[in-house]
Design a protein around this motif. Structure first.
Motif, mmCIF file in Angstrom:
data_model
loop_
_atom_site.group_PDB
_atom_site.id
_atom_site.type_symbol
_atom_site.label_atom_id
_atom_site.label_comp_id
_atom_site.label_asym_id
_atom_site.label_seq_id
_atom_site.Cartn_x
_atom_site.Cartn_y
_atom_site.Cartn_z
ATOM 1 N N PRO A 57 -61.114 -34.278 -73.105
ATOM 2 C CA PRO A 57 -62.010 -33.102 -73.280
ATOM 3 C C PRO A 57 -63.230 -33.145 -72.546
ATOM 4 O O PRO A 57 -63.859 -31.950 -72.303
ATOM 5 C CB PRO A 57 -62.345 -33.146 -74.873
ATOM 6 N N ILE A 58 -63.745 -34.097 -72.054
ATOM 7 C CA ILE A 58 -64.995 -33.975 -71.371
ATOM 8 C C ILE A 58 -64.708 -33.853 -69.753
ATOM 9 O O ILE A 58 -65.298 -33.338 -68.963
ATOM 10 C CB ILE A 58 -65.899 -35.290 -71.556
ATOM 11 N N ASP A 116 -63.586 -33.446 -66.140
ATOM 12 C CA ASP A 116 -63.582 -32.194 -65.400
ATOM 13 C C ASP A 116 -62.132 -32.040 -64.899
ATOM 14 O O ASP A 116 -61.702 -31.125 -64.241
ATOM 15 C CB ASP A 116 -64.527 -32.156 -64.266
ATOM 16 N N ARG A 135 -69.014 -29.898 -61.059
ATOM 17 C CA ARG A 135 -69.013 -30.847 -62.300
ATOM 18 C C ARG A 135 -69.442 -29.833 -63.535
ATOM 19 O O ARG A 135 -70.514 -29.480 -63.475
ATOM 20 C CB ARG A 135 -69.903 -31.846 -62.091
ATOM 21 N N PHE A 136 -68.600 -29.903 -64.682
ATOM 22 C CA PHE A 136 -69.029 -29.197 -65.758
ATOM 23 C C PHE A 136 -69.261 -27.726 -65.707
ATOM 24 O O PHE A 136 -69.999 -27.077 -66.419
ATOM 25 C CB PHE A 136 -70.267 -29.836 -66.504
ATOM 26 N N LYS A 137 -68.602 -27.249 -64.702
ATOM 27 C CA LYS A 137 -69.024 -25.679 -64.607
ATOM 28 C C LYS A 137 -68.130 -24.894 -65.163
ATOM 29 O O LYS A 137 -68.369 -23.971 -65.823
ATOM 30 C CB LYS A 137 -69.161 -25.294 -62.971
ATOM 31 N N GLN A 138 -66.658 -25.172 -64.886
ATOM 32 C CA GLN A 138 -65.653 -24.324 -65.432
ATOM 33 C C GLN A 138 -64.450 -25.428 -65.553
ATOM 34 O O GLN A 138 -64.073 -26.147 -64.952
ATOM 35 C CB GLN A 138 -65.337 -23.195 -64.427
ATOM 36 N N ARG A 139 -63.545 -24.850 -66.584
ATOM 37 C CA ARG A 139 -62.378 -25.661 -66.675
ATOM 38 C C ARG A 139 -61.481 -24.731 -65.678
ATOM 39 O O ARG A 139 -61.291 -23.708 -65.397
ATOM 40 C CB ARG A 139 -62.035 -25.286 -68.239
ATOM 41 N N TRP A 187 -58.541 -24.649 -65.759
ATOM 42 C CA TRP A 187 -57.295 -23.750 -66.197
ATOM 43 C C TRP A 187 -57.660 -22.229 -66.373
ATOM 44 O O TRP A 187 -57.073 -21.303 -66.732
ATOM 45 C CB TRP A 187 -56.603 -24.100 -67.360
ATOM 46 N N PHE A 188 -59.035 -21.983 -66.348
ATOM 47 C CA PHE A 188 -59.287 -20.484 -66.415
ATOM 48 C C PHE A 188 -59.585 -20.128 -65.107
ATOM 49 O O PHE A 188 -59.717 -18.819 -65.121
ATOM 50 C CB PHE A 188 -60.951 -20.491 -67.104
ATOM 51 N N ARG A 218 -63.304 -17.055 -61.575
ATOM 52 C CA ARG A 218 -63.049 -16.387 -63.033
ATOM 53 C C ARG A 218 -63.813 -15.184 -63.221
ATOM 54 O O ARG A 218 -64.892 -15.208 -63.079
ATOM 55 C CB ARG A 218 -63.191 -17.485 -63.954
ATOM 56 N N GLU A 219 -63.012 -13.978 -63.550
ATOM 57 C CA GLU A 219 -64.038 -13.040 -63.954
ATOM 58 C C GLU A 219 -64.834 -12.540 -62.972
ATOM 59 O O GLU A 219 -66.021 -12.235 -63.286
ATOM 60 C CB GLU A 219 -64.504 -12.969 -65.230
#
Ligand code: SF4
Ligand code: SF4
Ligand code: SF4
Ligand code: SF4
Ligand code: FES
Lengths: 345, 188, 568
Positions: free
Chosen positions: C124-125, C127, C233-237, C239-240, C262-263
């Motif tokens: 979950p944490i 990246d 790091r920690f910007k986006q998952r 899968w998005f 993304r978007e």
């Protein structure tokens, strides 16, 4: 001394004011009573016990958008609600609210408890109140859409049919009293007995026909929301709708007033000092109170019946009117005539 | 097969409907003084079943830590795309900084949420729960976009036994059996 | 030289593989996946993860050195007593390989279980989740449960490996891909393992840390989430993110890339395999050269300078086009008063239209591009930092050498000969056309993406699109035509420059009619010999090599040689 005209105007203002007040609270009473019958509480948020609900309702009606659909006949569409409401307000003029008010400081003669002491009182009532159907028929027709139209048609048929019953049912009353003047009718009852007891069939038929005339359940076929959406007032909104609404309740008030006047002694009670025209102001006011109490009783009855009995089918309604009530009233007139002839001989 | 329904024979009196009408009138009259069932909402709240799915909220663990690690699985699974998460690295100076990630902001658009509970189901950290708030109202759309603080306030503390921070973290350098951490990594 | 092939059987499938190929690659030819961690096609084989174990058998040889034939009239196969690693076993004639036998499945389950024993399992944490080999193979080949109940070994969670990379040692599966990359490819031997057994830990050599321009490639090849780029790091998952195939615009090499967006926001750029250009690597400066796309100061709408005070008025596109065309119309045929500075960072299509507009319609002679030169390294980064110098030369915008006419332009403005200047995408103040000179101009039209000194002075500023927002082509230093794709929409009403040029051409009476980028390319392919016969879809994801323009001169018809990879 106050000029007679002014006295009349004051009387008119009081009558209309009281009547509209009662009408407004009848709406609240209707909601409350139906709630109680269904084990609910009913409106209780506006004011103590919801007593200011009519004010809220009124404000709401005023502030609602007045929709004038583009397909309607604008003149008649606007006229219809007024036509539906006004007859009920006019007819109250001939109904005696009390015996008389003795106020020497204001007038030498006692002030009669009725606005217009017409000799042909009841005819006036029937004449004017049958105008009410125009409002509904016009609304149905000018709305120019199918449900109001159906409602209008139903309404005209229903009201015309039951007007016959209504008219015939009270004939024995006047045969017995010997006058068409409503003041006289009440005085007769005050001296003799209430006509509801001597003419029970008249009373019953009049009552049922009154339901039909006021479009109340179980005879509310012109508006029958489950089949006709809202009947003749489907297209109406805001104050125009409110006028139909007021008209219906005013007609109910009127019907109750007539019931009280014709069959249940009007302002009188069968014992002194309430069985003769008032000689003091206090008694005069109590007479008015008695009358209003009786009216309220019938208003409750109207409401009670509405939340108890389901709607009739249209054919049942017509059968009841034409095949049962009209023969019965004719029979009633005949019997009354015979009995009266025998008694007076 | 047709069935013949035996119609009851009515007497004349019955056929006037009057007995039924009178009976009906009596019945409704009887109800007027009876006990009322109205619930005076909003003063009286309805009792909710324990499994009731109200608005989604973020919870803290019994030691007051935000449990969400910003994995964004709920954002991914949410059918109406009601969730928006901005992740960030956990600041170095907080205790338990070895759980490196946390939400900088966590927005649930309550106007979009359909209370499906997928977010609760997917959350690997048991950090999001559908609690029992069901009357979510506001005057603007923005008001109904609940941010992290609001969600945490609604969620409160979840009394459960997930103690993911309890036994984690590198053991002290001098602990017996601890790996020697030499080398030029800037921190270690 | 024809390659020698050998025939072997993998999971019952006959495969013809080139001699010397290992079993992982040979299985890939047959469409069979052999899971692996430490093996990487571009790195030396070490065989330390043991994930690629397969069952290998060879025909039994008779005394006559011929395969013995069994009773079923097939060669008798002898399987080894132990499994073999696929990454370090070359194909051989008649070899039989099982990649899904019970033995192999069991072995993989074992390897997976060992790898996960000390793994923190904090997906979950992490990246890497979503593109993690460990996750994928756990699902595909793992047992689904662990028998390990003891305390896990804990290692440093946050180690900085140089300024660009963060290492989580607990997640490292010790595959040594990163070690080999730094040593063999990046040329800086600086990573290694310390301690033993389950305490083995990846770390930098004392006093060293990766500081080449290729460090971030190890975050791509790390099969797990141990190495992560600080930038992402920690910007986006992952899968998005939407993947769009693109080309790095940072230098003339033109590394093939993937833009992850993304978007409407680009979140990272990673290299894409193309053996003819960049193998599977890219330099860090190119990789991080995407931030300007999301710059909040991007020019989003056409503007006109409305007063001497420098206030600017927003315009709609038709309005802007009409006004500029109105100003340029009287200058048609007075080319000597017009100069234009284009950019070799634009796509070939844009340069083509720019050239057509400036030279053919307006008749300008002083047209050039600005050279950007940096230092080359010996691997990918080219000294020419323009991604499309060859395109600028081919279309005729660039001078010979590129930028040689810039001093002449400055001189002509100074002398008052040039009154109109059109600048596309270059801060020309830095390259000799000073602010004083720009202030002398009657008309300065600038097409750019970000505000600078030139856009401040310009009479008209038209917003442009970055490489991530448009389709088009670059021609790299080795004359390879490569394709860009639009990953995100432009901010505001900004639009690709080719549309702006096409609109101006239309207004000014050029033949115009360019509705799509394909139209532009078709016209270009008609007029420019090296591009003959090509179109955007023929270029493919890997690009095509063009014959040098000089060789094709005078030839009636030109054949472009499609690279071998272009067909795949
Ligand atoms: S309950 Fe369903 S709709 Fe609401 S936030 Fe969670 S996943 Fe989205
Ligand atoms: S799934 Fe749970 S841990 Fe992950 S972002 Fe959502 S709330 Fe946070
Ligand atoms: S490296 Fe892979 S398996 Fe390990 S935590 Fe990260 S995503 Fe999960
Ligand atoms: S950091 Fe990644 S690439 Fe390097 S050894 Fe560990 S798992 Fe392999
Ligand atoms: S891939 Fe073969 S041992 Fe790692």
């Amino acid at each position: 001394m106050i000029p007679l005209l002014l006295i009349h105007l004051i009387k008119i203002a009081c009558v209309i004011g009281v009547m509209l007040g009662i009408v407004a609270y009848t709406v609240l009473a209707e909601r409350k009573i139906c709630a109680w019958m269904q084990d609910r509480i009913g409106p209780n948020r506006v004011g103590p016990f919801g007593l200011l609900q009519p004010v809220a309702d009124g404000l709401k009606f005023i502030f609602k958008e007045d929709v004038l659909p583009h397909h309607v006949n604008k003149v008649y569409f606007t006229l219809a609600p007024m036509i539906a409401m006004i007859p009920a307000l006019i007819t109250i003029a001939v109904v005696p609210w009390g015996s008389q008010l003795v106020i020497p400081s204001v007038s030498h003669d006692p002030i009669p408890g009725v606005i217009a002491n017409l000799n042909v009182g009841i005819l006036f009532v029937f004449a004017i109140s049958s105008l009410g159907v125009y409002g509904i028929v016009l609304a149905g027709w000018s709305s120019n859409s199918k449900y109001p139209f159906l409602g209008g048609i139903r309404s005209s048929a229903q009201m015309i049919s039951y007007e016959v019953c209504l008219g015939l049912s009270v004939v024995p009353v006047f045969m017995q009293v010997g006058s068409l003047n409503l003041m006289k009718v009440v005085e007769y009852q005050a001296q003799h007995t209430w006509l509801g007891f001597t003419q029970p069939l008249s009373c019953f038929i009049f009552l049922v026909s009154a339901f039909a005339e006021t479009n109340r359940l179980p005879f509310d076929l012109p508006e029958a929301e489950q089949e006709l959406v809202g009947g003749y007032h489907t297209e109406y909104s805001s104050m125009k709708f409110a006028m139909f609404f007021l008209g219906e309740y005013a007609a109910m008030f009127m019907a109750s007033a007539l019931m009280a006047t014709l069959f249940f002694g009007g302002w009188s009670l069968p014992f002194a000092p309430f069985n003769a025209p008032a000689q003091t102001l206090t008694v005069g006011l109590i007479h008015i109170g008695i009358f209003l109490a009786k009216v309220c009783g019938f208003l409750f009855f109207f409401i009670w019946v509405r939340w108890t009995i389901p709607r009739f089918r249209y054919d049942q309604l017509m059968t009841l009117g034409w095949k049962i009530f009209i023969p019965l009233t004719l029979l009633n007139i005949l019997i009354s005539g015979v009995v009266l002839a025998v008694i007076t001989k | 097969m047709t069935m013949q329904v035996e119609r009851p024979k009515l007497t004349i009196w019955e056929r006037t409907y009057l007995p039924q009408i009178l009976h009906g009138l009596w019945l409704t009259l009887k109800h007027i003084p009876q006990r009322k069932f109205t619930r005076q909402y909003p003063e009286e709240k309805p009792p909710l079943h324990g499994a009731y799915r109200g608005a989604p909220t973020l919870v803290k663990d019994p030691e007051g830590r935000v449990k969400c690690v910003s994995c964004q699985l709920c954002e991914f699974v949410c059918p109406p795309k009601a969730i928006r998460i901005t992740p960030r690295a956990r600041p170095e100076d907080v205790p338990d900084a070895n759980v490196e990630k946390e939400p900088e902001d966590f927005v649930i658009d309550m106007l979009r949420c359909i209370y499906c509970g997928y977010c609760e189901e997917v959350c690997p950290e048991e950090a999001i729960f559908l609690k029992q708030d069901f009357a979510i109202a506001g005057y603007t759309r923005e008001e109904l976009r609940f941010h992290k603080e609001k969600l945490l306030e609604l969620g409160g503390v979840q009394p459960d036994s997930i103690w993911k921070w309890k036994f984690k973290g590198a053991p002290p350098l001098d602990a017996p059996g601890a790996p020697k951490r030499e080398g030029a990594g800037r921190k270690g | 030289m024809a390659e020698q092939t050998v025939k072997l059987t993998i999971d019952g499938k006959e495969v013809a593989a080139p001699k010397g190929m290992n079993l992982i690659e040979a299985a890939k030819l047959a469409g069979i996946e052999v899971p692996h961690y430490c093996y990487h096609p571009k790195l030396a084989v070490v065989g330390n993860c043991r994930m690629c174990l397969v069952d290998v058998g060879m025909p039994k040889m008779g005394l006559d050195k011929k395969p013995e034939i069994g009773p079923d009239s097939k060669p008798v196969i002898m399987f080894g007593p132990k499994l073999t690693i696929g990454c370090n076993t070359s194909v051989a004639e008649g070899m039989v390989v099982h990649t899904r036998s019970p033995k192999v499945i069991k072995a993989r389950e074992g390897v997976m279980e060992f790898l996960l024993i000390n793994h923190p399992l904090d997906c979950p944490i992490c990246d890497q989740a979503g593109e993690c080999r460990l996750q994928e193979f756990s699902v595909d080949y793992g047992k689904g449960q662990s028998r390990f109940v003891e305390e896990k070994v804990h290692k440093p969670k946050k180690t900085e490996i140089g300024p660009k990379i963060m290492l989580d040692d607990e997640r490292c599966i010790l595959c040594s891909r990163c070690v080999r990359f730094m040593r063999d490819v990046a040329g800086q031997d600086c990573l290694g393992f310390v301690n033993r057994g389950s305490y083995s830990t990846l770390t930098c050599y004392p006093g060293m840390e990766p500081n080449t321009n290729y460090d971030l490639n190890i975050t791509d090849i790390c099969p797990v989430g141990a190495l992560t780029a600080n930038d992402f790091r920690f910007k986006q998952r992952v899968w998005f993110l939407k993947e769009t195939k693109s080309v790095c615009p940072n230098c003339a090499t033109g590394c093939n890339t993937v833009l992850w967006s993304r978007e409407g926001v680009v979140h990272r750029q990673t290299p894409r395999d193309n053996d003819a250009v960049n193998q599977c690597w890219m330099c860090d400066s190119g990789r991080l050269h995407y931030k300007f796309i999301n710059d909040p100061h991007r020019i989003t709408t056409p503007t006109v300078k409305s007063s001497a005070m420098g206030e600017r008025l927003a315009l709609t596109w038709p309005e802007a086009t009409r006004q500029i065309a109105e100003k340029l119309m009287p200058l048609k045929g007075k080319g000597s008063t017009i100069a234009a500075i284009g950019t070799a960072r634009a796509t070939t299509e844009e340069l083509f239209l720019f050239n057509k507009l400036m030279r053919e319609i307006l008749g300008a002679e002083l047209v050039d591009c600005v050279p950007h030169v940096g230092e080359a390294d010996k691997f990918l980064l080219d000294a020419d930092r323009n991604p499309n110098t060859n395109g600028a030369k081919l279309t005729g915008v660039a001078g010979e050498p590129i930028g040689s006419r810039i001093p002449a332009i400055a001189e002509a403005i100074k002398s008052g000969k040039i009154k109109t200047l059109i600048v596309h995408g270059e801060n020309v103040v830095k390259y000799g056309v000073t602010e004083e000179l720009l202030a002398k101009l009657d008309l300065l039209v600038v097409i750019d993406t970000l505000p600078n000194k030139v856009t401040e002075l310009a009479h008209y500023v038209l917003p442009g699109a970055t490489f991530a927002e448009k389709r088009g082509t670059f021609i790299n230093a080795r004359n390879r035509l490569q394709r860009l794709n639009a990953a995100i929409p432009s901010p505001g009403i900004a639009r690709p420059e080719w549309q702006t040029f096409a609109a101006l051409l239309n207004e000014l009476g050029g033949d115009g009619g360019y509705l799509t980028i394909e139209d532009v390319f078709a016209d270009m392919a008609r007029l420019l010999a090296p591009l003959a016969g090509l179109n955007l879809s023929k270029i493919g994801d890997l690009g095509v090599e063009l014959k040098p323009a000089t060789e094709t001169k005078g030839e009636a018809k030109t054949e472009s040689t499609a690279a071998a990879g272009a067909k795949t």
